[in-house]
Scaffold this motif. Structure first.
Motif, mmCIF file in Angstrom:
data_model
loop_
_atom_site.group_PDB
_atom_site.id
_atom_site.type_symbol
_atom_site.label_atom_id
_atom_site.label_comp_id
_atom_site.label_asym_id
_atom_site.label_seq_id
_atom_site.Cartn_x
_atom_site.Cartn_y
_atom_site.Cartn_z
ATOM 1 N N LYS A 538 0.886 -1.217 0.049
ATOM 2 C CA LYS A 538 -0.294 0.552 0.298
ATOM 3 C C LYS A 538 0.955 1.198 0.603
ATOM 4 C CE LYS A 538 -4.369 -2.003 1.707
ATOM 5 N NZ LYS A 538 -5.144 -2.092 2.912
ATOM 6 N N THR A 561 -10.533 2.054 -3.885
ATOM 7 C CA THR A 561 -9.610 0.886 -5.295
ATOM 8 C C THR A 561 -10.310 1.455 -6.257
ATOM 9 O OG1 THR A 561 -11.646 -0.545 -5.463
ATOM 10 C CG2 THR A 561 -10.169 -1.280 -3.455
ATOM 11 N N CYS A 633 -7.371 6.740 -4.923
ATOM 12 C CA CYS A 633 -7.172 5.810 -4.957
ATOM 13 C C CYS A 633 -5.133 5.642 -5.320
ATOM 14 C CB CYS A 633 -7.451 5.414 -6.583
ATOM 15 S SG CYS A 633 -7.168 3.402 -6.716
ATOM 16 N N GLU A 635 -3.523 2.888 -6.558
ATOM 17 C CA GLU A 635 -2.459 1.609 -6.028
ATOM 18 C C GLU A 635 -2.051 1.524 -7.116
ATOM 19 O OE1 GLU A 635 -6.674 -1.232 -7.295
ATOM 20 O OE2 GLU A 635 -7.398 -0.903 -5.937
#
Length: 879
Positions: A538, A561, A633, A635
């Motif tokens: 993360k 997400t 987000c 990611e």
């Protein structure tokens, strides 16, 4: 325009009603009183005013002391200093406090001191700006007085030879004023005194009766004088602080059907005036059956300025006429009428009339001024090196070449001191001329080593040291620049060549070693980052946001997400904008709330660092005028930011008309948007600890919601720093061309004033509707464009023509004044954001409700209501 006062004036001024008795002492703190040409070592005290005068030796190094042969006026006018040599000769008055207001007065009595019987005419400058023209009869005199704001730690008064006789001066005086006095005088304009009358008395008055040493001319005339022995009260914050003895007398008449017409000021047609009428009722009127009701007119007594005015009893009151324009007659006339229901005749206690003098000539950069003054002192140079080195351009110092930029102060780019009989070592201060491209010291007798600091002048292209036989060694950093071909060195270049041969092997060996070490460091960093990524899927951002959430209980879990981002945007269905970060998509949360989703594109000029900065910053700041971050987000390969949706796009789109179907922003909306954006920026600077500098304030980063509430967006370039440890950050330049602070751009020193400059550009956009660079082929910057129109004095040529004149004139001038302060070339001259917010709030307060008073219009000059029902002419030429 100068107030010309001939022989009789000086006689009147010297033979005053104070008599020859020694006057009571009052503090003279900050006073500078110079008897020009006086050679006494200790000075003397004037037996009429009690003021202490000194000779002018400490304040000037040029000119000749002369004795006035024909002088019936006493010691003050017995000597003078004349300037037969040089075009510009300057007095340097110090110490003064930058930002404080001062009254400066120069007096001239000729007395045919040179026996030539000529009448000289010359100019007077205040620093780099024109003050007035002095025109004098052979046996006459003149007085020039101005109220100004100090811009540096000294004020320079310069006499300019215009080839119409030899300039000279008899007296020069400086008097500090309280910081709130005469607020219409500011850094962009000074007030040149035209008239100052004390009505209803025959007594000329100055210090000590007026602690600020204003000279009040007596005027009783053939009218009814009113007076009282009771004190007239003045509030502590009164901006004029008129002495009670002035207000205790007034001019009036015995009948109510007579009116008063007075010449308030004399000047050239087209010049702007600032006039203050001082009132106080001296008679105890019975409110049941007695009244004094005045109607005041201006503009050759044709324009109604104030209606149904009742002076308060034994209390100082003032009526200001702002930006009045002198007509073809060369005078400005005021009429005081009596309303037909008034039982008492007109009254007026005192009046001051000023010509508004623009103070907008660009100065030389402060760093260059300090450096070149040190060089002058070290080399004992005279030449024409007086006052500002680069400004005005026609008086640039001999041997200097300067560069001029409309949005920044002038810089010294070339210094030629060749064949100037210089001896000794080169002063280190030359290295502080950081904009130099050429330095010529050839043909002198310089000795000692060359200062290393010269090699740090990155702009230096040519250095000429030839002809200095005893010159010392050339520093290695200079030789390095010579070997790279970026510096042309004359004199001592042989040292660089031999040094290069001796050190060639060493340089190669060191270069190889450094390359090997650098490669090993890169390999280590690559391995470390790989391991870090494997053990922290993360990333560090989540941990850092966790700390934010612990400090702020309002923060909720805002991490999404990428799958959720796709759901919110319906698989990126509707693109609503595009920026440096990437495309922006319309989205809907589960509760149907509309949002804007910014997605980092592969070609974005921004990256993960800017993404992280924006998330961390907006996670801890909360203000109604800052855009709200709702989620993010992080990611790998999917970085997105989720914001509240701003229905009305950005400010730049509205000003340019790019949003179809939207009505033009009206004046009230523009002022409100300016204030709201200022409040958001002020919160970042003063409401956050540590402070936050946005670094990219521009109109396209000010978003508008459905109610046209303005919110600042795009914090990817923002930086935070604590004033406990530093006053600024040294960092690489970031931002948008046109909005960049020129001082930050030049020296990489970032602080809140860099945002202030950018906000000033936004203010000018709001006012004009124009982008930072005009659409012409020359690409004129908006600051220069507005400044030229301020000088012309027509606000209608500044405000967006799409408004078709539907705006408040006084508000517009106030906003121009704020914007000009924000975009000052030097950050020290810019007001902080807290002051900007206060000024814009005052700007809004100018627009008071309509109380049913119908303004009177001339051909071009409507009367606009001000605070407290006062009026001001709306045909200004600058503010």
């Amino acid at each position: 325009m100068m107030v010309i006062i001939f022989f009789c004036f000086f006689l009147f001024m010297i033979i005053q009603p104070f008599g020859t008795q020694f006057v009571r002492a009052l503090p003279q703190q900050g006073f500078i009183s110079i008897d020009c040409g006086f050679e006494g070592s200790s000075g003397y005290q004037n037996n009429i005013t009690g003021l202490n005068y000194t000779g002018d030796g400490p304040y000037i190094a040029t000119g000749e002391n002369r004795v006035v042969s024909s002088n019936p006026f006493g010691q003050l006018y017995a000597t003078l200093r004349s300037f037969p040599n040089g075009t510009r000769n300057c007095y340097s008055l110090s110490p003064v406090q930058p930002g404080q207001r001062y009254l400066i007065r120069a007096e001239f009595y000729h007395g045919n001191y040179d026996g030539k019987g000529l009448s000289p005419t010359f100019d007077l400058h205040l620093g780099v700006n024109f003050w007035t023209t002095i025109a004098i009869r052979t046996n006459g005199g003149a007085l020039a007085e101005i109220i100004t704001v100090a811009r540096r730690q000294k004020i320079e008064v310069c006499l300019i030879n215009t080839n119409r006789g030899t300039p000279y001066i008899s007296l020069l005086e400086l008097r500090p004023l309280l910081y709130f006095m005469y607020p219409f005088a500011n850094e962009s304009q000074s007030l040149l005194m035209s008239t100052r009358w004390n009505y209803g008395t025959r007594d000329y008055l100055r210090y000590p009766d007026d602690p600020y040493d204003r000279k009040w001319d007596a005027d009783s005339g053939e009218f009814l004088p009113l007076n009282t022995s009771r004190q007239v009260q003045t509030s502590p914050g009164d901006p004029f602080q008129i002495p009670s003895v002035v207000l205790q007398t007034a001019r009036s008449f015995s009948k109510t059907n007579y009116n008063l017409r007075i010449t308030a000021a004399t000047a050239s047609p087209g010049e702007r005036m600032y006039i203050v009428l001082h009132f106080s009722e001296l008679l105890p009127l019975n409110p049941a059956n007695e009244s004094r009701i005045l109607e005041i007119y201006g503009g050759d007594a044709q324009l109604q300025l104030f209606t149904e005015y009742r002076p308060p009893f034994l209390v100082a009151d003032h009526k200001e006429i702002i930006n009045a324009v002198i007509g073809q007659s060369g005078t400005y006339t005021i009429a005081v009428y009596v309303k037909n229901t008034s039982t008492q005749p007109y009254i007026i206690n005192a009046m001051e009339g000023f010509i508004v003098r623009p103070m907008n000539e660009s100065q030389t950069d402060d760093r260059d001024v300090t450096a070149i003054e040190d060089v002058k002192k070290a080399f004992k140079l005279t030449r024409n090196w007086e006052a500002d080195p680069c400004s005005p351009r026609q008086y640039v110092w001999q041997g200097l070449v300067c560069s001029y930029d409309a949005s920044a102060n002038a810089r010294i780019t070339s210094l030629n001191l060749s064949f100037s009989s210089l001896v000794g070592a080169i002063p280190l201060s030359i290295g502080n001329l950081t904009a130099l491209t050429t330095l010529d010291l050839s043909g002198n007798n310089l000795s000692g080593p060359i200062p290393d600091i010269l090699g740090d002048i990155s702009s230096l292209k040519i250095l000429d040291l030839s002809g200095n036989e005893a010159i010392g060694s050339i520093p290695r950093n200079l030789c390095g620049r010579v070997s790279k071909g970026v510096l042309l060195l004359r004199g001592g270049e042989g040292q660089c060549k031999s040094s290069g041969k001796n050190n060639k092997t060493t340089i190669i060996s060191v270069s190889v070693a450094v390359s090997v070490v650098f490669l090993m460091i890169l390999i280590f960093i690559w391995i470390f980052l790989r391991r870090r990524k494997a053990h922290s899927p993360k990333g560090e951002l989540v941990k850092r946001l966790g700390l934010v959430k612990e400090r702020d209980t309002r923060q909720r879990d805002i991490r999404f997400t990428n799958a959720k981002i796709k759901q919110i945007t319906r698989n990126f269905e509707q693109e609503i904008g595009k920026g440096g970060f990437g495309p922006v998509y319309l989205g809907h949360l589960d509760n149907a709330t509309q949002v804007a989703v910014k997605v980092l594109s592969a070609t974005s000029s921004h990256g993960s660092r800017e993404f992280e900065a924006e998330v961390l910053l907006l996670g801890r700041v909360h203000h109604k005028n800052l855009v709200c971050l709702l989620g993010y987000c992080d990611e790998p390969k999917h970085l997105s930011l989720v914001y509240e949706y701003m229905d009305n796009g950005n400010l730049r789109e509205h000003l340019s008309g790019e949003i179809s179907g939207c009505s033009l922003l009206n004046w009230r909306q523009r002022v409100s948007i300016a204030l709201q954006a200022a409040q958001g920026l002020d919160y970042l600077h003063n409401g956050c600890r540590p402070s936050i500098v946005h670094r990219d304030i521009k109109s396209s980063n000010i978003l508008l919601n459905s109610s046209y509430v303005a919110k600042i967006a795009d914090f990817g370039l923002s930086r935070a720093f604590s004033h406990d440890n530093a006053t600024h950050i040294t960092t690489g330049v970031a931002g948008t061309p046109g909005y960049l602070d020129p001082e930050y751009f030049q020296n990489y020193r970032l602080d809140e004033k860099s945002d202030v400059y950018s906000f000033g550009i936004v203010l000018l956009e709001i006012l004009t509707g124009q982008p930072p660079y005009m659409g012409s082929a020359e690409k004129t910057h908006i600051v220069k464009w507005v400044r030229t129109r301020v000088e012309a004095g027509d606000i209608n040529n500044i405000v967006d023509p799409n408004l078709h004149g539907d705006f408040e004139v006084n508000e517009a001038w106030k906003m121009v004044e704020v914007a000009m302060s924000c975009t000052a070339a030097s950050s020290t001259e810019r007001m902080p954001m807290g002051d900007v917010v206060m000024a814009l709030k005052q700007c809004i307060e100018i627009n008071v409700p309509d109380y049913g008073i119908q303004p009177v219009y001339s051909d071009k000059s409507p009367i606009i209501p001000l605070i407290s029902g006062e009026y001001a002419l709306s045909a200004p030429t600058a503010r």
